[in-house]
Design an enzyme around this catalytic site. Structure first.
Site, PDB file in Angstrom:
ATOM      1  CB  CYS A 174      45.109  61.932  19.768  1.00 38.54           C
ATOM      2  SG  CYS A 174      43.629  62.961  19.820  1.00 38.54           S
ATOM      3  CG  ASN A 206      47.228  64.537  17.809  1.00 36.19           C
ATOM      4  OD1 ASN A 206      46.327  65.104  18.408  1.00 36.19           O
ATOM      5  ND2 ASN A 206      48.480  64.530  18.237  1.00 36.19           N
ATOM      6  N   GLY A 207      44.715  66.370  16.353  1.00 37.99           N
ATOM      7  CA  GLY A 207      44.578  67.787  16.050  1.00 37.99           C
ATOM      8  C   GLY A 207      43.148  68.157  15.721  1.00 37.99           C
ATOM      9  CD  GLU A 248      54.946  73.671  39.661  1.00 33.35           C
ATOM     10  OE1 GLU A 248      55.155  72.438  39.598  1.00 33.35           O
ATOM     11  OE2 GLU A 248      54.329  74.282  38.766  1.00 33.35           O
ATOM     12  CG  HIS A 289      47.795  95.336  48.177  1.00 32.06           C
ATOM     13  ND1 HIS A 289      47.670  96.709  48.178  1.00 32.06           N
ATOM     14  CD2 HIS A 289      49.055  95.068  48.600  1.00 32.06           C
ATOM     15  CE1 HIS A 289      48.811  97.252  48.570  1.00 32.06           C
ATOM     16  NE2 HIS A 289      49.666  96.275  48.833  1.00 32.06           N
ATOM     17  CE  LYS A 302      53.365  70.039  38.880  1.00 34.50           C
ATOM     18  NZ  LYS A 302      52.956  71.186  38.059  1.00 34.50           N
ATOM     19  CD  GLU A 347      48.871  70.566  36.688  1.00 34.92           C
ATOM     20  OE1 GLU A 347      49.018  70.622  35.466  1.00 34.92           O
ATOM     21  OE2 GLU A 347      49.828  70.381  37.470  1.00 34.92           O
ATOM     22  CD1 TRP A 378      40.796  66.014  24.775  1.00 33.66           C
ATOM     23  CD2 TRP A 378      41.502  64.539  26.291  1.00 33.66           C
ATOM     24  NE1 TRP A 378      40.527  66.535  26.012  1.00 33.66           N
ATOM     25  CE2 TRP A 378      40.951  65.665  26.967  1.00 33.66           C
ATOM     26  CE3 TRP A 378      42.001  63.488  27.050  1.00 33.66           C
ATOM     27  CZ2 TRP A 378      40.898  65.758  28.350  1.00 33.66           C
ATOM     28  CZ3 TRP A 378      41.947  63.584  28.433  1.00 33.66           C
ATOM     29  CH2 TRP A 378      41.409  64.692  29.071  1.00 33.66           C
ATOM     30  CE  LYS A 432      54.298  65.312  30.998  1.00 31.65           C
ATOM     31  NZ  LYS A 432      54.475  65.917  32.325  1.00 31.65           N
ATOM     32  NE  ARG A 482      50.482  62.240  22.479  1.00 28.68           N
ATOM     33  CZ  ARG A 482      51.422  63.055  22.040  1.00 28.68           C
ATOM     34  NH1 ARG A 482      52.667  62.922  22.472  1.00 28.68           N
ATOM     35  NH2 ARG A 482      51.154  64.003  21.171  1.00 28.68           N
TER      36      ARG A 482
END
Length: 616
Positions: free
Chosen positions: A2, A102-103, A485, A508, A489, A492, A76, A611, A27
């Site tokens: 948040c 926040n949390g 990576e 395999h 991306k 996401e 959030w 984020k 965020r």
């Protein structure tokens, strides 16, 4: 996750709060709200589910009295869905007290039962309102917001940053933190609080970061920081090294596009001041030679993209320090009772410096006697302050949720660390150090060449692939974590299935996924470094091409061996083997962004992601 902002000073706070929240949108959030104590001493509240613009529009349609004391929040959803009622701030004490949070408060249920038994009522499903009602009850007993805050904070369990203000104490905002970020902005006759310096960098670049289990009280005249027991705490100031313009799009269509364009600059800034006479010297690590000489093992801990940077860094760390290196996901590390001790160096990587999984792993490592070093992009963050040493990446603010420029900066910082430690341990000659330093110095210009030569081409064929349902990525050696990576991306920001594999694993199991038309990116190692490895990757290409896959190859300039087997070839400049990941990842960042744009998606704020992940 948040966003939090608080203000006390001579100016009308509404615009300051909304501007600060706008800078914290990266965020991730699903509702927003502000509370202000106006000139008549009344507490005014407005909060709405949805994006910040919904709140702005509501304030235009139904103006709210302004004042010089205020708090603002982007939420959030955790406890309770994204509704107006669950949005912050929450009120208590007959609507005279406003609280944002926040949390996660882990013991909220038992506290709520206690309050319900005493006749208190609730208007939301949140854990935050429990803290607000508890604080209101304590204020009724103490008549002092700071004292009441201290009594409440000591009863809460979990991760939290709390801000509160009370109608009876205008000109005062109180904050507390445990395992969640909170920073102070110092102005002239005004002061700020924020979950990130972005909340107030428009107004001041002078800041303080409060520590674990500490309480801050800000007034226009000053700042006071104490611990939960009430003892005064000295807080070290720092200056934010970037200005507000750095966190703005500046004409780019998205923050991600801007940040991809800044990858050369991010690498250059991370190198700046750390290269001298063809050798690496990191000023932040002066005086730690004995520490590095005494370690016998390195463990890199991180999550997501940062973990892939760590996997790339492992190759350089082992090559240049001759120490064994393990790379572990931070959220797995501390739950398996790892074997660590005084000769273990635990290197954590976090763009925000607040990643809760990584922070908890760092604390675990320290408690078990290991030495800790953090690689971080955010000044004043918690993980650096919990570590024995810090190497900042200096990538500048990264606003898009999907990390790009921070990723290449993290690899650069790991390479600097590897060269620094290798020199101290006597594993690298001056000549070997010089060769690698020159390679590092050349990286920014080489990334710029890729952006100039390939970006339009990549975006074009990404657009053609907008209906693709699945993309695979293959790589060997340092190309393997780059394949991971590239897949991350794409997942996401485009919401399609993507997987990265070590190319040697193809036979395999993963080859069963290959069918006609299946797009596969292959990162081809340079034949100049290992002709054998390059031949094996070309064989992999032939195997998947024979089964009808559409192959997009990333290969260095002049490599003709791949041409007969590739549908698309993306060229990267020549570089020594360990430096190729910094180049090969750039086309993959561009591709993910291009495909998501072609699908009409928001590349900066993808669904379900934030984020800064400040809960485990």
């Amino acid at each position: 996750m948040c966003g939090i902002v608080g203000y006390v000073g001579p100016r009308d706070s509404q615009a300051i709060l909304l501007s600060g929240l706008a800078r914290l949108e990266y965020r991730g959030y699903d509702s927003a709200g502000i509370a202000v104590i106006d000139g008549d001493g009344d507490l005014n509240l407005r909060k709405r589910a949805g994006k910040l613009q919904v709140l702005r529009d509501d304030l235009v349609a139904h103006p709210m009295n302004d004042g010089t004391t205020g708090i603002g929040h982007t939420r959030w959803a955790t406890h309770g869905g994204p509704t107006d009622a669950n949005a912050h701030p929450h009120l208590a004490d007959d609507d005279k007290l406003a609280v944002i949070h926040n949390g996660i408060i882990e013991n909220f249920a038992e506290l709520k039962d206690e309050l319900l038994a005493q006749g208190f009522t609730f208007r939301s499903e949140t854990d935050t309102e429990v803290a607000a009602v508890l604080l209101g009850r304590e204020y009724g007993v103490t008549g002092d917001l700071v004292t009441a805050f201290r009594n409440v904070a000591s009863r809460l369990e979990g991760a939290f940053t709390l801000l509160a203000m009370h109608r009876d104490e205008p000109g005062l905002v109180v904050g507390a933190r445990r395992n969640s970020p909170l920073v102070i902005g110092l102005g002239e006759g005004e002061n700020f609080l924020g979950s990130d310096v972005a909340a107030f960098v428009e107004h001041t670049r002078n800041a303080l970061a409060i520590g674990q289990d500490e309480i801050v009280a800000i007034t226009p005249a000053g700042v006071e920081v104490t611990d939960f027991s009430g003892a005064s705490v000295e807080v070290e100031p720092f200056e934010v090294v970037w200005d507000a313009a750095a966190a703005e799009k500046g004409g780019w269509p998205s923050f991600m596009a801007k940040e991809v364009s800044e990858e050369p600059e991010a690498v250059a800034n991370t190198l700046r001041g750390r290269l001298k006479d063809d050798a690496v010297e990191i000023p932040e690590l002066h005086g730690l030679d004995e520490l590095f000489a005494g370690i016998n093992r390195i463990i890199v801990i991180a999550c997501g993209t940062a973990a892939y940077a760590g996997m790339v860094g492992k190759y350089a760390l082992e090559e240049w320090t001759r120490l064994p290196v393990d790379v572990e996901l931070a959220h797995e590390f501390r739950y398996r009772n790892p074997v660590i001790g005084p000769q273990t160096l635990v290197v954590s990587i976090s763009q925000s410096g607040e990643t809760m999984d990584t922070l908890m792993a760092v604390k675990y490592a320290r408690e078990h006697g290991a030495k800790t070093l953090s690689i971080c992009n955010t000044q004043g963050a918690t993980i650096p302050r919990e570590s024995d040493a810090i190497v900042y990446t200096h990538a500048g603010p990264e606003v898009a949720v999907a990390s790009t420029k921070a990723f290449v900066a993290q690899i650069t910082a790991l390479y600097l660390l590897a060269l620094h430690v290798g020199r101290i341990r006597g594993e690298l000659s001056a000549a070997e150090q010089a060769v690698n330093v020159r390679e590092l110095e050349a990286v920014p210009e080489k990334i710029s060449r890729i952006l100039e030569a390939e970006q339009q081409h990549i975006e074009q064929f990404a657009g053609w692939m907008a209906d693709t349902r699945s993309v695979l990525f293959l790589g060997r050696h340092v190309g393997y974590p780059i394949a991971l990576e590239g897949a991350l991306k794409l997942k996401e920001i485009s919401y399609i299935h993507a997987e990265g594999f070590a190319a040697g694993e193809l036979k395999h199991g993963p080859i069963a996924l290959i069918e006609p038309g299946q797009p596969v990116f292959v990162i081809v190692p340079s034949p100049r470094h290992s002709a054998e490895l390059q031949k094996k990757v070309v064989s992999n290409i032939q195997e998947i091409r024979a089964r009808g896959a559409r192959v997009i190859v990333i290969a260095e300039e002049g490599d003709a061996a791949v041409l007969p087997f590739a549908d698309e070839v993306l060229r990267i400049p020549l570089a020594d083997a360990l430096f190729e990941p910094l180049l090969a990842v750039v086309p993959l960042h561009i591709f993910a962004m291009g495909l998501a744009n072609a699908k009409g998606l928001d590349v900066d704020q993808p669904r379900n992601l934030a984020k800064s992940v400040t809960v485990e």
